[in-house]
Design an enzyme around this catalytic site. Structure first.
Site, PDB file in Angstrom:
ATOM      1  N   TYR A  30      15.813 -17.860  66.893  1.00  0.00           N
ATOM      2  CA  TYR A  30      16.737 -18.168  65.881  1.00  0.00           C
ATOM      3  C   TYR A  30      16.756 -17.105  64.713  1.00  0.00           C
ATOM      4  CZ  TYR A  30      19.153 -20.903  62.312  1.00  0.00           C
ATOM      5  OH  TYR A  30      20.224 -21.211  61.278  1.00  0.00           O
ATOM      6  N   GLY A  48      32.768 -24.698  64.842  1.00  0.00           N
ATOM      7  CA  GLY A  48      31.704 -25.681  64.502  1.00  0.00           C
ATOM      8  C   GLY A  48      32.417 -26.657  63.586  1.00  0.00           C
ATOM      9  N   LEU A  79      28.284 -28.380  58.237  1.00  0.00           N
ATOM     10  CA  LEU A  79      28.898 -27.513  57.303  1.00  0.00           C
ATOM     11  C   LEU A  79      30.424 -27.199  57.532  1.00  0.00           C
ATOM     12  CD1 LEU A  79      29.201 -25.391  55.107  1.00  0.00           C
ATOM     13  CD2 LEU A  79      27.787 -23.718  56.624  1.00  0.00           C
ATOM     14  N   LYS A 122      20.098 -14.640  63.355  1.00  0.00           N
ATOM     15  CA  LYS A 122      20.644 -14.662  62.228  1.00  0.00           C
ATOM     16  C   LYS A 122      20.527 -13.258  61.208  1.00  0.00           C
ATOM     17  CE  LYS A 122      22.088 -19.021  61.988  1.00  0.00           C
ATOM     18  NZ  LYS A 122      23.669 -19.270  61.783  1.00  0.00           N
TER      19      LYS A 122
END
Ligand SMILES: *[C@@H]1O[C@H](CO)[C@@H](O)[C@H](O)[C@H]1NC(C)=O
Ligand SMILES: *[C@@H]1O[C@H](CO)[C@@H](O)[C@H](O)[C@H]1NC(C)=O
Length: 338
Positions: free
Chosen positions: A194, A45, A50, A198
């Site tokens: 989601y 990513g 980030l 996580k």
């Protein structure tokens, strides 16, 4: 992420204690901080948000950096950013275009990134890849639920697996950094595709923290709140109105702020890393046998959570209940209710 109600005296106590503990921490002559200089850091990513902010920090610290992401054009621009942070001509800064939700691609990407380093595994991997698509559970399909796990859980698990096999073969101490979310500590309406992923990352990280002790390797996991990144703008588009309302008072952080906090957490050897007050309160309210970052300060965060979180949760529940009628309209509007 939201406002926590805490009595003024508690806040004063936190401030006094935190400054005290900060002083003690800073004066500790025995703490040996992790230094990425000359190490190979692999960032998934890494083309935006980030991941990119971390890649820039690592390059500034003199690390060799490999960034991986799908979009070649974004990668090209991101690599230019990372190049600007270069400290010396020896640094190897590279980008690789792979779609990491496929196990084979995760393996191939890692292999490609090892090549300029004599085929050796990276010294640390930062698993920042992932996206969120939100919505009401009633609107999901088996495929969208599965996709949620693909883009937020498997995308990191496959790379962690490929990396672990390599470091074990090479008898090299490794370092894995996962990125979860405060939605990996708790959840509310809208996050069914989601939050489970996580939470699952936390389970994986907790297991690996223990298991990788066998290989002298370390594991960290970060739980950021809202990050104002390109991903967030996409996520925001699929957010149900009620979720937007609950998050109205949210204070987000920039990718750079989260990256700084994450990097500091690694340097301090923290296993669970939180970069904002709200994150720390949730961290200390759901810690189980997870190693503490600071025994005293964590107890204070835990106490704030013990008082503040039930109040916060009641207000969220009230907001959800007040939304029932609007929600019926929404369901009719979407043709879900006839
Ligand atoms: C999730 O990933 C698996 C493995 O790559 C794939 O077979 C499956 O089709 C994916 N599911 C969705 C909904 O994208
Ligand atoms: C998120 O979406 C809502 C509703 O579509 C909009 O009002 C808000 O400005 C958006 N926020 C951001 C940061 O994009």
């Amino acid at each position: 992420m939201f406002e926590i109600v805490a009595p003024g005296s508690t806040i004063a106590l936190v401030l006094v204690l935190s400054s005290l503990l900060l002083t003690v921490t800073l004066m500790n002559p025995y703490s040996k901080k992790w230094n990425p200089r000359g190490l190979h850091c692999y960032v998934t990513g890494g083309s935006a948000g980030l991941g990119l902010a971390l890649a820039v920090i690592l390059a500034k610290k003199g690390a060799h950096v490999s960034i991986v992401a799908r979009d070649e054009e974004k990668l090209r621009i991101a690599l230019e950013e990372v190049e600007k942070a270069r400290q010396n001509p020896e640094q190897i800064l590279k980008s690789y275009s792979y779609s990491l939700t496929e196990a084979q691609a995760a393996e191939d990407a890692l292999k490609a990134a090892c090549e300029p380093h004599g085929g050796k595994a990276p010294d640390a991997i930062f698993l920042c890849a992932g996206t969120a698509r939100l919505g009401y559970f009633v609107e999901q399909t088996p495929e969208s639920l599965q996709n949620g796990m693909n883009i937020s859980y498997w995308i990191s698990a496959y790379t962690a697996l490929a990396y672990t096999k390599r470091i074990v073969q090479e008898k090299k101490p490794g370092k894995i950094i996962f990125v979860s979310s405060v939605m990996g500590y708790m959840s509310f309406v809208g996050y069914t595709t989601y939050s489970p992923a996580k939470h699952a990352l936390r389970g994986l990280a907790e297991t690996l923290r223990s298991e990788l002790l066998l290989y002298k390797s370390s594991v960290h996991i970060c739980f950021p709140c809202t990050i104002y990144s390109p991903g967030y703008i996409e996520e925001n588009k699929t957010k149900p109105p009620i979720t937007l309302k609950i998050e109205e008072t949210d204070d987000g952080q920039t990718p750079e702020q989260v990256a700084e906090g994450l990097f500091r957490g690694i340097q301090n050897g923290n296993f669970h890393i939180t970069t904002a007050l709200v994150g720390s309160i949730f961290r200390c309210s759901t810690r189980g046998a997870t190693p503490r970052n600071n025994p005293l300060l964590d107890a204070v965060y835990g106490l704030i959570g013990h008082i503040g979180l039930p109040i916060w949760r009641r207000s969220v529940d009230a907001t959800v209940k007040a939304h029932r009628e609007d929600h019926q309209k929404y369901l009719r509007g979407r043709g879900i209710l006839t």
